[in-house]
Structures are given as C-alpha cells and as structure tokens.
Design an enzyme around this catalytic site. Structure first.
Site, PDB file in Angstrom:
ATOM      1  N   ASP A   1       0.801  -1.067   0.102  1.00  0.00           N
ATOM      2  CA  ASP A   1       0.122  -0.056  -0.030  1.00  0.00           C
ATOM      3  C   ASP A   1       1.004   1.233   0.024  1.00  0.00           C
ATOM      4  OD1 ASP A   1      -3.038   0.790   0.589  1.00  0.00           O
ATOM      5  OD2 ASP A   1      -1.557   2.191   1.491  1.00  0.00           O
TER       6      ASP A   1
ATOM      7  N   HIS B   1      -5.918   4.734   5.748  1.00  0.00           N
ATOM      8  CA  HIS B   1      -5.278   5.798   5.065  1.00  0.00           C
ATOM      9  C   HIS B   1      -4.163   6.046   5.306  1.00  0.00           C
ATOM     10  CE1 HIS B   1      -8.989   6.138   2.489  1.00  0.00           C
ATOM     11  NE2 HIS B   1      -9.674   6.449   3.716  1.00  0.00           N
TER      12      HIS B   1
END
Length: 193
Positions: free
Chosen positions: A16, A155
């Site tokens: 990610d 996030h």
C-alpha cells in the site's frame, strides 16, 4: 511433488502506498508499506515514510495525516527503491486496487533507479468483485468490515497493507475450499474472469 506455482509455496507481497496525488508519473510516494504473506501467514513487513521532495498537498494531509514536516527527514524514493525491490523479490505483488499501487511502485523504480519490475500482480478489488458482489462498494473499508477485519490506521500505508493482507488470506482460503484454486495461474485467471 508440489509445483513451484503452488499457492502454498508462493510469497505474496501486499503493498500500500500513500502519495501526493493520483498520477504515478507526476505525483510521488509519501509512505509505503509491504507485508509478506506465505502459506496463509504474515511473515515479514517493511514500512517507511518517503520524502517526496515536494510539499504534501493539504487535501492529502487531510486524508492521510501525512504532512510535509513528517516526511522532511524521511529517506527519498531513490534511497528507498533498493529496499522495495529486495523485499518484493519475485513475489506476487498484491494490493487493493493494484493498478494504482503498482503504477506508483513501478514508475518510482524506473524513474529513481532505472529498475523495471515484472512481478505478477493480484488485485483484491478484482477478487472482491467476484467473491463479495453484493457489497455496494468494494473499497477496502467496506470489504474489511464485511469480512470482520479491523483496519488499525485507515489511509496509512501500514494499516491498509495489514488489512489487505488479512483480506487476501481469507480470500485464498475461500478460493481453495470452494473453488479448488491451488495454483498461481488459476488464481490470476480467476481474478480476471
């Protein structure tokens, strides 16, 4: 004898990235996390902030919490790429919306170190479309929630990579039991059906 292409003996590297924007050509990575999954277990992790050498836009800071001051003393992409390449090795590159993360990682490796990555890619969004079609959204938050997975820091690269790793493990187990998918070619083909 087990095939080299057997899922049980394959390294999956769940990646990610957090970035300064949406363009892998014009924007830069601000954080990367990579979690290695082998035989249904998390076996290793690499995570770092990355100095993008440009200011982090305010709208990105609002989403990720990452600001220019946080990344000022972090290593640059040029410094981080060798560690990314080594950690990735010949593993399967996995991400939730893999084209986004793969685009940033490959562009960064090419731009900073002239390294061309050729790993096979697996997208947990594509798998979600096949395995949880009833979900109105295939976002990581929705998928994780549906599977009973908590995201420790949404996030942020490490939290999202961790959650995606757990999604992957559940999907691989389900695919083996319900669809008898045991090899990498079968898995990669399944995501594209």
């Amino acid at each position: 004898m087990e095939s080299i292409e057997d899922i049980q003996h394959t390294s999956f590297v769940v990646v990610d990235v957090e970035t300064t924007g949406l363009s892998p050509v014009n924007d830069r990575i601000t954080e990367i996390a990579m979690v290695k999954v082998q035989n249904g277990k998390l076996v290793d992790e690499f995570t770092t902030l990355v100095n993008p050498l440009v200011p982090v836009p305010l709208e990105i800071t609002r989403i990720t919490g990452i600001d220019t001051l946080m990344v000022r003393s972090a290593p640059t992409a040029r410094e981080v790429v060798p560690a990314i390449v080594e950690f990735l090795g010949d593993g399967i590159f996995v991400a939730h919306n893999a084209p986004f993360d793969w685009g940033f990682v490959t562009q960064t490796a090419e731009r900073e170190r002239n390294i061309h990555l050729e790993n096979q890619t697996l997208c947990t969004v594509k798998l979600s479309r096949r395995l949880v079609p009833h979900l109105p959204s295939k976002s990581l938050g929705q998928v994780a929630s549906a599977l009973g997975i908590a995201i420790p820091a949404r996030h942020r690269a490490s939290g999202d990579a961790y959650a995606t790793s757990l999604v992957l493990i559940k999907y691989l187990s389900y695919l083996e039991k319900r669809h008898h998918i045991n090899t990498i070619p079968e898995l990669l083909s399944f995501q594209n059906l």
